[in-house]
Design a protein around this motif. Sequence first.
Motif, PDB file in Angstrom:
ATOM      1  N   UNK A  81     -35.664  86.599  24.788  1.00 58.94           N
ATOM      2  CA  UNK A  81     -34.731  87.147  25.777  1.00 58.94           C
ATOM      3  C   UNK A  81     -34.778  86.399  27.106  1.00 58.94           C
ATOM      4  N   UNK A  82     -35.972  86.002  27.548  1.00 58.97           N
ATOM      5  CA  UNK A  82     -36.108  85.389  28.873  1.00 58.97           C
ATOM      6  C   UNK A  82     -36.695  83.982  28.826  1.00 58.97           C
ATOM      7  N   UNK A 122     -37.419  79.895  15.042  1.00 54.63           N
ATOM      8  CA  UNK A 122     -38.023  81.166  14.639  1.00 54.63           C
ATOM      9  C   UNK A 122     -39.548  81.090  14.656  1.00 54.63           C
ATOM     10  N   UNK A 123     -40.163  82.173  15.074  1.00 50.97           N
ATOM     11  CA  UNK A 123     -41.620  82.284  15.046  1.00 50.97           C
ATOM     12  C   UNK A 123     -42.024  82.843  13.684  1.00 50.97           C
ATOM     13  N   UNK A 124     -42.952  82.213  12.964  1.00 53.14           N
ATOM     14  CA  UNK A 124     -43.389  82.768  11.678  1.00 53.14           C
ATOM     15  C   UNK A 124     -44.040  84.135  11.853  1.00 53.14           C
ATOM     16  N   UNK A 125     -43.591  85.097  11.044  1.00 48.81           N
ATOM     17  CA  UNK A 125     -44.157  86.450  11.081  1.00 48.81           C
ATOM     18  C   UNK A 125     -44.599  86.804   9.668  1.00 48.81           C
ATOM     19  N   UNK A 126     -45.904  86.957   9.474  1.00 50.48           N
ATOM     20  CA  UNK A 126     -46.460  87.285   8.160  1.00 50.48           C
ATOM     21  C   UNK A 126     -46.667  88.793   8.040  1.00 50.48           C
ATOM     22  N   UNK A 159     -46.970  79.376  22.312  1.00 49.55           N
ATOM     23  CA  UNK A 159     -47.897  78.309  21.916  1.00 49.55           C
ATOM     24  C   UNK A 159     -47.163  77.254  21.098  1.00 49.55           C
ATOM     25  N   UNK A 160     -47.757  76.093  20.973  1.00 53.22           N
ATOM     26  CA  UNK A 160     -47.132  75.022  20.189  1.00 53.22           C
ATOM     27  C   UNK A 160     -46.936  75.438  18.741  1.00 53.22           C
ATOM     28  N   UNK A 181     -44.688  89.140  23.670  1.00 52.31           N
ATOM     29  CA  UNK A 181     -44.528  87.706  23.921  1.00 52.31           C
ATOM     30  C   UNK A 181     -43.311  87.159  23.170  1.00 52.31           C
ATOM     31  N   UNK A 182     -43.094  87.646  21.944  1.00 56.24           N
ATOM     32  CA  UNK A 182     -41.923  87.216  21.178  1.00 56.24           C
ATOM     33  C   UNK A 182     -40.638  87.671  21.867  1.00 56.24           C
TER      34      UNK A 182
END
Length: 286
Positions: free
Chosen positions: A115-116, A60-64, A121-122, A109-110
């Motif tokens: 999806x693809x 998961x990408x952190x989303x604030x 980024x790291x 980008x998310x």
Amino acid sequence: MKYISFKHCLIICLIASCQAAPQKEKTATTTASSVDSSVKVVAAPQATAASLQEMLAKKEVPVLCYHHIREAKAGQSESMKSYSVSPAQFAEQMKALHDSGYQTVLPDQLYEYLVHNGPMPAKPVMLTYDDTDEEQYSIAVPEMNKYGFKGVYFIMTISINRPRYMSKEQIKTLSDSGHAIESHTWDHHMVTKYTPADWDMQLSKPEKTLNDITGKKPTYFAYPFGLWNQAAIPELKSHGYKMAFILSTKRDTTEPLYTIRRMIVPGQWSTKGMMSAMKSTFGKKG
């Protein structure tokens, strides 16, 4: 006899020449057709969409999620304080993210990542802002600019141009500067209480308003209060929304794109506490 033979020869040559010309034209046509056909054959294939299992398996990408960026008012309840961070806190948090190597990403980008299998980024992080508060422009943007950060602004369109809220011009400037301008309904009405008539007011009306301001149709949505239900998802899809954002409750395993998790940053947290909570919240499967 000689004259007649020559004449006959001339006639034969002319006939042969006339017959050869169409044959040559036919060959040229066939070659052109063959080229067209080969171009179609080598066209690039469409990217394959990830399966549900593949999406859910991704980190998961952190989303604030931020609301007010201002000092808490005297006598304000703890609940209300949880929706505010002071300008000093916000500045410290942006610096901590940068110093820890985080880079901001936007919804497009998310979506491509989920999806693809697009690149990330790291250390990605998404900064989101709800409800159109003016300080999200006047305070948040200068701090983000120090580090090349971009944000996602979920706009409640009823508030545009009202005191303490952003103007059309400010929203347009955000969009033109590379920030994402997305939908947060017309008046923050709770999705779980919509009647059939509410969908047009809460989705179509904000879409038109934001498109008129920015020249771009919103394709991402944040549920007011983070509350959603299954009935909302077909409506969002029919309006062309590619993803929708909840808060930090569990995402839906059948519709992960429409239950992207976010974490509110409360004013009671220290910067160290915020960083720790972010890693804990998004370091495990939601």
